[in-house]
Design a protein around this motif. Structure first.
Motif, mmCIF file in Angstrom:
data_model
loop_
_atom_site.group_PDB
_atom_site.id
_atom_site.type_symbol
_atom_site.label_atom_id
_atom_site.label_comp_id
_atom_site.label_asym_id
_atom_site.label_seq_id
_atom_site.Cartn_x
_atom_site.Cartn_y
_atom_site.Cartn_z
ATOM 1 N N GLY A 117 -37.296 -4.713 19.777
ATOM 2 C CA GLY A 117 -37.896 -5.919 19.254
ATOM 3 C C GLY A 117 -38.728 -5.646 18.007
ATOM 4 N N PRO A 118 -39.094 -6.702 17.283
ATOM 5 C CA PRO A 118 -39.770 -6.536 15.997
ATOM 6 C C PRO A 118 -41.167 -5.929 16.095
ATOM 7 C CG PRO A 118 -39.808 -8.841 16.675
ATOM 8 C CD PRO A 118 -38.891 -8.131 17.617
ATOM 9 N N ASP A 119 -41.795 -6.030 17.260
ATOM 10 C CA ASP A 119 -43.153 -5.519 17.413
ATOM 11 C C ASP A 119 -43.250 -4.453 18.495
ATOM 12 O OD1 ASP A 119 -44.086 -7.483 15.492
ATOM 13 O OD2 ASP A 119 -43.818 -8.957 17.079
ATOM 14 N N ASP A 120 -42.119 -3.955 18.944
ATOM 15 C CA ASP A 120 -42.119 -2.874 19.928
ATOM 16 C C ASP A 120 -42.532 -1.563 19.259
ATOM 17 O OD1 ASP A 120 -41.250 -4.685 21.816
ATOM 18 O OD2 ASP A 120 -39.154 -4.037 21.773
ATOM 19 N N ASP A 121 -42.994 -0.620 20.071
ATOM 20 C CA ASP A 121 -43.389 0.679 19.536
ATOM 21 C C ASP A 121 -42.199 1.406 18.925
ATOM 22 O OD1 ASP A 121 -45.930 0.206 20.490
ATOM 23 O OD2 ASP A 121 -45.725 1.512 22.240
ATOM 24 N N VAL A 122 -42.463 2.182 17.891
ATOM 25 C CA VAL A 122 -41.477 3.089 17.306
ATOM 26 C C VAL A 122 -41.875 4.515 17.683
ATOM 27 C CG1 VAL A 122 -40.679 4.112 15.130
ATOM 28 C CG2 VAL A 122 -40.705 1.633 15.414
ATOM 29 N N GLU A 123 -40.899 5.264 18.164
ATOM 30 C CA GLU A 123 -41.172 6.598 18.705
ATOM 31 C C GLU A 123 -40.722 7.688 17.737
ATOM 32 O OE1 GLU A 123 -40.473 7.656 23.081
ATOM 33 O OE2 GLU A 123 -38.808 8.655 22.077
ATOM 34 N N ILE A 124 -41.609 8.625 17.444
ATOM 35 C CA ILE A 124 -41.237 9.817 16.678
ATOM 36 C C ILE A 124 -40.522 10.778 17.616
ATOM 37 C CG2 ILE A 124 -42.120 11.798 15.398
ATOM 38 C CD1 ILE A 124 -44.475 10.076 14.526
ATOM 39 N N PHE A 127 -29.939 -14.201 8.420
ATOM 40 C CA PHE A 127 -30.581 -12.986 7.940
ATOM 41 C C PHE A 127 -31.796 -12.666 8.800
ATOM 42 C CE2 PHE A 127 -28.530 -15.136 4.417
ATOM 43 C CZ PHE A 127 -27.810 -14.125 3.808
ATOM 44 N N CYS A 128 -32.218 -11.395 8.752
ATOM 45 C CA CYS A 128 -33.420 -10.994 9.478
ATOM 46 C C CYS A 128 -34.046 -9.785 8.807
ATOM 47 C CB CYS A 128 -33.106 -10.685 10.941
ATOM 48 S SG CYS A 128 -32.191 -9.151 11.213
ATOM 49 N N VAL A 129 -35.249 -9.434 9.258
ATOM 50 C CA VAL A 129 -35.928 -8.214 8.831
ATOM 51 C C VAL A 129 -35.466 -7.064 9.717
ATOM 52 C CG1 VAL A 129 -38.166 -7.092 8.482
ATOM 53 C CG2 VAL A 129 -37.955 -9.574 8.163
ATOM 54 N N ILE A 130 -35.241 -5.912 9.079
ATOM 55 C CA ILE A 130 -34.915 -4.682 9.811
ATOM 56 C C ILE A 130 -35.788 -3.552 9.271
ATOM 57 C CG2 ILE A 130 -33.150 -2.902 10.219
ATOM 58 C CD1 ILE A 130 -31.039 -5.076 10.111
ATOM 59 N N ASN A 131 -36.294 -2.725 10.162
ATOM 60 C CA ASN A 131 -36.917 -1.466 9.767
ATOM 61 C C ASN A 131 -35.925 -0.357 10.099
ATOM 62 O OD1 ASN A 131 -38.577 0.663 9.096
ATOM 63 N ND2 ASN A 131 -40.257 0.092 10.459
ATOM 64 N N GLY A 155 -42.383 -6.946 6.049
ATOM 65 C CA GLY A 155 -41.872 -8.301 6.038
ATOM 66 C C GLY A 155 -40.998 -8.583 4.843
ATOM 67 N N ILE A 156 -40.282 -9.700 4.925
ATOM 68 C CA ILE A 156 -39.435 -10.199 3.850
ATOM 69 C C ILE A 156 -39.697 -11.690 3.724
ATOM 70 C CG2 ILE A 156 -37.061 -10.523 3.027
ATOM 71 C CD1 ILE A 156 -36.222 -8.078 4.589
ATOM 72 N N ASP A 157 -39.793 -12.160 2.484
ATOM 73 C CA ASP A 157 -40.017 -13.585 2.249
ATOM 74 C C ASP A 157 -39.070 -14.427 3.095
ATOM 75 O OD1 ASP A 157 -41.841 -12.834 0.341
ATOM 76 O OD2 ASP A 157 -40.608 -13.420 -1.383
ATOM 77 N N LYS A 158 -39.598 -15.462 3.736
ATOM 78 C CA LYS A 158 -38.862 -16.451 4.522
ATOM 79 C C LYS A 158 -38.324 -15.922 5.853
ATOM 80 C CE LYS A 158 -37.299 -18.991 0.412
ATOM 81 N NZ LYS A 158 -36.139 -19.584 -0.271
ATOM 82 N N LEU A 159 -38.421 -14.601 6.076
ATOM 83 C CA LEU A 159 -37.793 -14.009 7.262
ATOM 84 C C LEU A 159 -38.784 -13.496 8.290
ATOM 85 C CD1 LEU A 159 -34.825 -12.024 5.656
ATOM 86 C CD2 LEU A 159 -34.874 -14.399 6.454
ATOM 87 N N GLY A 160 -40.075 -13.490 7.952
ATOM 88 C CA GLY A 160 -41.061 -13.090 8.931
ATOM 89 C C GLY A 160 -41.568 -11.670 8.759
ATOM 90 N N VAL A 161 -42.386 -11.255 9.723
ATOM 91 C CA VAL A 161 -43.115 -9.989 9.667
ATOM 92 C C VAL A 161 -42.919 -9.227 10.977
ATOM 93 C CG1 VAL A 161 -45.438 -8.979 9.532
ATOM 94 C CG2 VAL A 161 -44.829 -10.915 8.063
#
Length: 285
Positions: free
Chosen positions: A111-118, A154-158, A270-276
């Motif tokens: 999910g967009p706000d879930d932890d990212v693991e090293i 469209f969506c935001v991706i890290n 974030g990306i304009d119009k697509l959220g954070v």
């Protein structure tokens, strides 16, 4: 429309964001935001609904209501490398004569706000804010002129990346791209009509409040229609497939000296119009 998936990990339900920023439940109309729910005819049916007639979900999204990946049951997670002219320059690499295509394992999706693991043994975990393209209508050998009719939104991706695994571990880039948690998607899938000009979207990423990436989709070398058409030459595309289209400059590897993620830090992008998105970084156990 802004389509989303909400609830505990693995048990997400389909929803949409109303004009008040609240989540409305779509379970009575689609089983999930995935597959056939992303076909043009289904999106047209959902757009005809009055959001305020749909059940209101308790909680505020990205506050006390968890959002899952904005697309469920992703079949293919396709990524494009070195697709921003200014990022290629930052990396000291030539603009490729054709799009660089690689895969990210679907088990990386969170999910967009879930932890990212090293990952274990990592010293070079990096960040990449990217524009995600969600396929609606499937196909292969898609004409570039018709490519946008195959896009649901469209969506935001890290595109989180481990640079040593990616570049120095005797193989393709995939080793450093598909670790668990390396693919946050969301917060929502924004349909094409609401995004408008996707070639002029500002995009940014911060780590602990320091802005490293501050770019625009305007510097994308191979544009969205070309990428959809190009990828369809080598694989069939199905509803719910995701194409991550590359990143602007400012990645950790490009800093002088390079800067990489550490446990306890927080990424916000974030990306304009697509959220954070907001992700806490933690070390693998």
């Amino acid at each position: 429309m802004k389509l989303l998936r909400y609830g505990p990990s693995g048990s997400e339900k389909p929803g949409l964001l109303d004009d008040d920023g609240r989540v409305r439940d779509l379970s009575g109309h689609v089983a999930d935001i995935s597959g056939d729910a992303l076909l043009p005819e289904t999106l047209t049916r959902l757009q005809a609904l009055n959001p305020f007639d749909l059940p209101l979900v308790d909680g505020l999204p990205q506050n006390d209501l968890r959002l899952g990946p904005c697309v469920g049951n992703v079949g293919k997670f396709i990524c494009i490398g070195l697709n921003y002219a200014d990022h290629a320059a930052e990396a000291g690499m030539d603009i490729p004569p054709e799009p660089v295509v690689f895969g990210k394992w679907t088990s990386a999706i969170v999910g967009p706000d879930d932890d990212v693991e090293i990952p274990r043994d990592s010293e070079k975990t990096d960040w990449e804010v990217e524009l995600g393209v969600i396929i609606g209508k499937g196909g292969r050998y898609i004409d570039e002129a018709d490519a946008l009719s195959h896009v649901a939104g469209f969506c935001v991706i890290n595109d989180v990346s481990e640079r040593d695994f990616q570049l120095n571990r005797a193989g393709t880039w995939d080793k450093g791209k598909g670790n668990d948690t390396f693919g946050p998607l969301g917060p929502w899938l924004v349909t094409k009509d609401e995004v408008g000009d996707f070639d002029q979207l500002g995009m940014w990423l911060e780590v602990d409040g320091h802005r490293y990436q501050n770019g625009s989709t305007a510097t994308m070398v191979y544009k969205v229609p070309h990428l959809v058409s190009y990828c369809s030459r080598f694989m069939s595309l199905q509803p719910g497939d995701v194409i991550s289209t590359g990143t602007p400059p400012g990645v950790g590897m490009g800093q002088k000296p390079p800067v990489y993620l550490k446990g306890g830090e927080v990424m916000k992008l974030g990306i304009d119009k697509l959220g954070v998105q907001t992700q806490k970084v933690k070390n693998a156990e």
